[in-house]
Scaffold this motif. Structure first.
Motif, mmCIF file in Angstrom:
data_model
loop_
_atom_site.group_PDB
_atom_site.id
_atom_site.type_symbol
_atom_site.label_atom_id
_atom_site.label_comp_id
_atom_site.label_asym_id
_atom_site.label_seq_id
_atom_site.Cartn_x
_atom_site.Cartn_y
_atom_site.Cartn_z
ATOM 1 N N ASN A 1 -5.925 12.612 0.190
ATOM 2 C CA ASN A 1 -4.723 11.782 0.191
ATOM 3 C C ASN A 1 -3.628 12.399 -0.669
ATOM 4 O O ASN A 1 -2.454 12.428 -0.288
ATOM 5 C CB ASN A 1 -5.055 10.372 -0.310
ATOM 6 C CG ASN A 1 -5.557 9.453 0.782
ATOM 7 O OD1 ASN A 1 -4.793 9.012 1.640
ATOM 8 N ND2 ASN A 1 -6.850 9.169 0.766
ATOM 9 N N GLU A 2 -4.002 12.892 -1.832
ATOM 10 C CA GLU A 2 -3.015 13.519 -2.712
ATOM 11 C C GLU A 2 -2.477 14.813 -2.114
ATOM 12 O O GLU A 2 -1.379 15.257 -2.460
ATOM 13 C CB GLU A 2 -3.630 13.773 -4.080
ATOM 14 C CG GLU A 2 -3.894 12.490 -4.871
ATOM 15 C CD GLU A 2 -4.570 12.732 -6.207
ATOM 16 O OE1 GLU A 2 -5.084 13.845 -6.410
ATOM 17 O OE2 GLU A 2 -4.599 11.792 -7.033
ATOM 18 N N LEU B 1 -1.235 15.096 0.649
ATOM 19 C CA LEU B 1 -0.007 14.761 1.360
ATOM 20 C C LEU B 1 1.223 15.044 0.517
ATOM 21 O O LEU B 1 2.327 15.205 1.046
ATOM 22 C CB LEU B 1 -0.022 13.283 1.764
ATOM 23 C CG LEU B 1 -1.125 12.860 2.744
ATOM 24 C CD1 LEU B 1 -1.160 11.351 2.889
ATOM 25 C CD2 LEU B 1 -0.928 13.526 4.102
ATOM 26 N N ARG B 2 1.037 15.117 -0.801
ATOM 27 C CA ARG B 2 2.175 15.450 -1.660
ATOM 28 C C ARG B 2 2.668 16.870 -1.421
ATOM 29 O O ARG B 2 3.777 17.221 -1.833
ATOM 30 C CB ARG B 2 1.795 15.261 -3.134
ATOM 31 C CG ARG B 2 1.584 13.795 -3.503
ATOM 32 C CD ARG B 2 1.337 13.611 -4.976
ATOM 33 N NE ARG B 2 1.016 12.209 -5.272
ATOM 34 C CZ ARG B 2 0.112 11.804 -6.134
ATOM 35 N NH1 ARG B 2 -0.581 12.706 -6.831
ATOM 36 N NH2 ARG B 2 -0.112 10.524 -6.334
ATOM 37 N N GLN C 1 6.001 17.060 0.046
ATOM 38 C CA GLN C 1 7.146 16.678 -0.779
ATOM 39 C C GLN C 1 7.870 17.874 -1.368
ATOM 40 O O GLN C 1 9.061 17.794 -1.680
ATOM 41 C CB GLN C 1 6.688 15.778 -1.932
ATOM 42 C CG GLN C 1 5.980 14.513 -1.525
ATOM 43 C CD GLN C 1 5.613 13.662 -2.731
ATOM 44 O OE1 GLN C 1 6.220 13.774 -3.789
ATOM 45 N NE2 GLN C 1 4.613 12.812 -2.580
ATOM 46 N N SER D 1 1.269 3.808 2.037
ATOM 47 C CA SER D 1 0.536 5.031 1.696
ATOM 48 C C SER D 1 -0.936 4.946 2.100
ATOM 49 O O SER D 1 -1.630 5.960 2.105
ATOM 50 C CB SER D 1 0.641 5.319 0.197
ATOM 51 O OG SER D 1 -0.092 4.366 -0.559
ATOM 52 N N SER E 1 3.462 9.099 1.334
ATOM 53 C CA SER E 1 2.676 9.677 0.247
ATOM 54 C C SER E 1 3.097 8.965 -1.031
ATOM 55 O O SER E 1 4.268 9.017 -1.419
ATOM 56 C CB SER E 1 2.928 11.181 0.131
ATOM 57 O OG SER E 1 2.286 11.724 -0.997
ATOM 58 N N ASP F 1 8.284 6.775 -3.046
ATOM 59 C CA ASP F 1 7.229 7.290 -2.188
ATOM 60 C C ASP F 1 7.851 8.248 -1.173
ATOM 61 O O ASP F 1 9.012 8.086 -0.766
ATOM 62 C CB ASP F 1 6.512 6.152 -1.452
ATOM 63 C CG ASP F 1 5.689 5.282 -2.393
ATOM 64 O OD1 ASP F 1 5.442 5.718 -3.536
ATOM 65 O OD2 ASP F 1 5.308 4.169 -1.993
#
Length: 527
Positions: A52-53, A55-56, A59, A197, A270, A417
């Motif tokens: 899941n992290e 997905l950063r 960014q 998220s 995210s 987010d």
């Protein structure tokens, strides 16, 4: 006991994912992961959190964002004197002159497939709920590999980590990801209000719509086209968009403010928590901002004038000049061109303290003309070159952008987010699919709201050309520009700073050199 460190380094992880032979697998375990096949246990909760992290990674200003936006007509990273050259990697992306050694291409490949590997471990060892979530995340990461690189390495369940992964063709990978999403969608939870998220059913419908919309591209014999869009696939787009339980935000900028988790329009995101995460999202206001501005920036990336000029100057999507923004930052959020002003309690040189170290408290933000570091008025100009040598232009050339409203409480680790999927995108996908032969009826009220909230007089797009134009305006810098340009046959065309038609090979990115140690992977044509 044989142990495998999953996240010690991206390069090491990628060698596992891509099947590069590795003679020493006795690495220190930094994340508590030990493979079951070796008699240990797998911390699937930790792996799922990592996935899941991951997905950063979208960014940041590099990797996937650079490939999806810098390679298009929207964004450019010029070399400014001796700054921002970085071995020409940014200019290569914009000019379509990259090679397999471009580090952002390699990093995107590694980033996506390292998270696929984490998802695979969860799928093989997790609980039922964890497996469903990991299958969705894997599908999302796979989608991006399909889109950017074409062929996709994969591992069959239970295969040894030392063996080379097999490789799907683009068509095979597309079929697999569609089948995966359709298999799990009934078991995914509904989207939770105020927190998009969390993996949810609406996100799966969105991703399925995106896959069916691009299926004609992904299944084409030649990746550069021509593309045939099957009416049945387009109807699937309509069906999946209609299944999304969402609505548009009243204000476009509600999707990008620090408390954007409250927007009903965001389908998947995210998550960032102020002060503890979200460092990458600051790039959305720092990558082009000048050093003297509020927030201070890195004076790098810029928007191409040709792209900016397609907007009405009063379009709220490119110019949020609400008073609280001017009070805090001195200038509008969106695209910035012309004379820049001081931010909160800053003087013309961008200083927040006087010569005696006393903080300014009586300088009205947005009233004092900022200057560059040499004392010239800081005026951002549309004129832009890929290599800037003029001393004044180094700091002023190019229209700058802020897609997200900076979080005053923490500019470095903000609360915003990061938006991965938005309902406005879904509505435009549906409209496009109907124009490409899909069965369905557009919602005139929602499409009218999409147009009217821009604050300019406009009409609902009713042609493919109008849909393409509207997508470029609505979704600027959200990671979809390359995908749209490819599907509409525009990606290889000449444009303002790339004055030639690109070779067909540039429709896909090359497979990084270290991935080719896997005998099952062949370099994409032309590289």
């Amino acid at each position: 006991m044989k142990r495998i460190n999953i996240i010690k380094s991206i390069l090491y992880t990628s060698t596992i994912v891509l099947g590069v032979s590795c003679t020493n697998l006795d690495e220190e375990v930094l994340d508590g992961v030990v493979l079951k096949e070796t008699g240990g246990t797998v911390n699937t909760a930790s792996l799922l959190k990592t996935a899941n992290e991951g997905l950063r990674g979208f960014q940041d200003q590099d990797k996937m964002f650079a490939l999806d936006e810098m390679s298009t007509d929207a964004l450019v990273g010029p070399t400014r004197g001796g700054d921002w050259d970085d071995a020409a990697k940014w200019r290569q992306l914009h000019n379509h002159t990259w090679a397999p050694d471009n580090i952002e291409i390699r990093n995107a490949w590694n980033s996506l497939l390292s998270q696929v590997y984490n998802c695979n471990l969860v799928i093989e060892n997790g609980t039922a709920g964890q497996i469903i979530e990991a299958r969705f995340l894997r599908a999302f990461y796979y989608y991006n590999v399909i889109d950017l690189f074409g062929q996709v390495p994969y591992r069959e369940a239970g295969s040894a980590v030392e063996s080379d992964p097999k490789v799907w063709t683009r068509q095979e990978a597309t079929a697999f990801v569609i089948s995966e999403l359709e298999a799990i969608i009934g078991n995914l939870p509904a989207r939770i209000i105020n927190d998009a998220s969390l993996v949810n059913k609406d996100a799966a419908h969105f991703l399925l719509a995106k896959l069916y919309l691009n299926k004609g591209v992904f299944n084409a014999v030649d990746p550069a086209g021509p593309y045939t869009f099957d009416a049945a696939d387009m109807t699937k787009v309509v069906t999946n968009v209609d299944a999304i339980n969402s609505s548009l935000a009243t204000d476009y900028w509600d999707n990008f403010k620090p408390t954007n988790n409250t927007s009903p329009e965001i389908i998947f995101s995210s998550k960032n928590v102020r002060g503890t995460s979200g460092g990458g999202i600051q790039s959305r206001w720092r990558m082009g901002m000048h050093y003297q501005q509020t927030p201070d920036g890195w004076n790098g990336f810029a928007t191409v004038a040709e792209y900016y000029n397609r907007f009405n100057p009063n379009d709220r999507r490119i110019k949020n000049s609400d008073q609280y923004i001017i009070n805090a930052f001195g200038n509008n959020v969106g695209f910035q061109v012309g004379q820049m002003k001081n931010g909160k309690n800053r003087d013309a040189e961008g200083k927040d303290k006087d010569a005696n170290g006393v903080a300014y408290t009586n300088l009205p933000a947005g009233t004092i003309n900022l200057k560059d570091r040499k004392g010239n008025l800081l005026i951002f100009t549309p004129a832009l070159k890929l290599v800037i040598s003029d001393a004044k232009a180094i700091e002023s050339a190019g229209i700058r952008s802020q897609k997200y409203i900076p979080d005053e409480a923490d500019l470095g680790a903000p609360e915003n987010d990061y938006v991965l999927m938005r309902y406005s995108d879904a509505l435009l996908m549906k409209a496009e699919a109907i124009l490409r032969g899909g069965s369905g009826i557009n919602d005139p009220v929602k499409l009218a709201q999409l147009v009217t909230r821009t604050n300019v007089a406009g009409t609902v797009p009713t042609t493919l050309a109008a849909i393409y134009t509207e997508r470029g305006k609505e979704l600027w810098f959200e990671g979809w520009r390359r995908n749209d340009m490819v599907r509409f046959g525009k990606y290889l065309e000449a444009r303002e700073l790339k004055t030639y038609v690109s070779a067909n090979k540039y429709i896909l990115f090359p497979i990084p050199a270290d991935a080719l140690f896997n005998a099952n992977i062949k370099q994409n044509p032309g590289y």
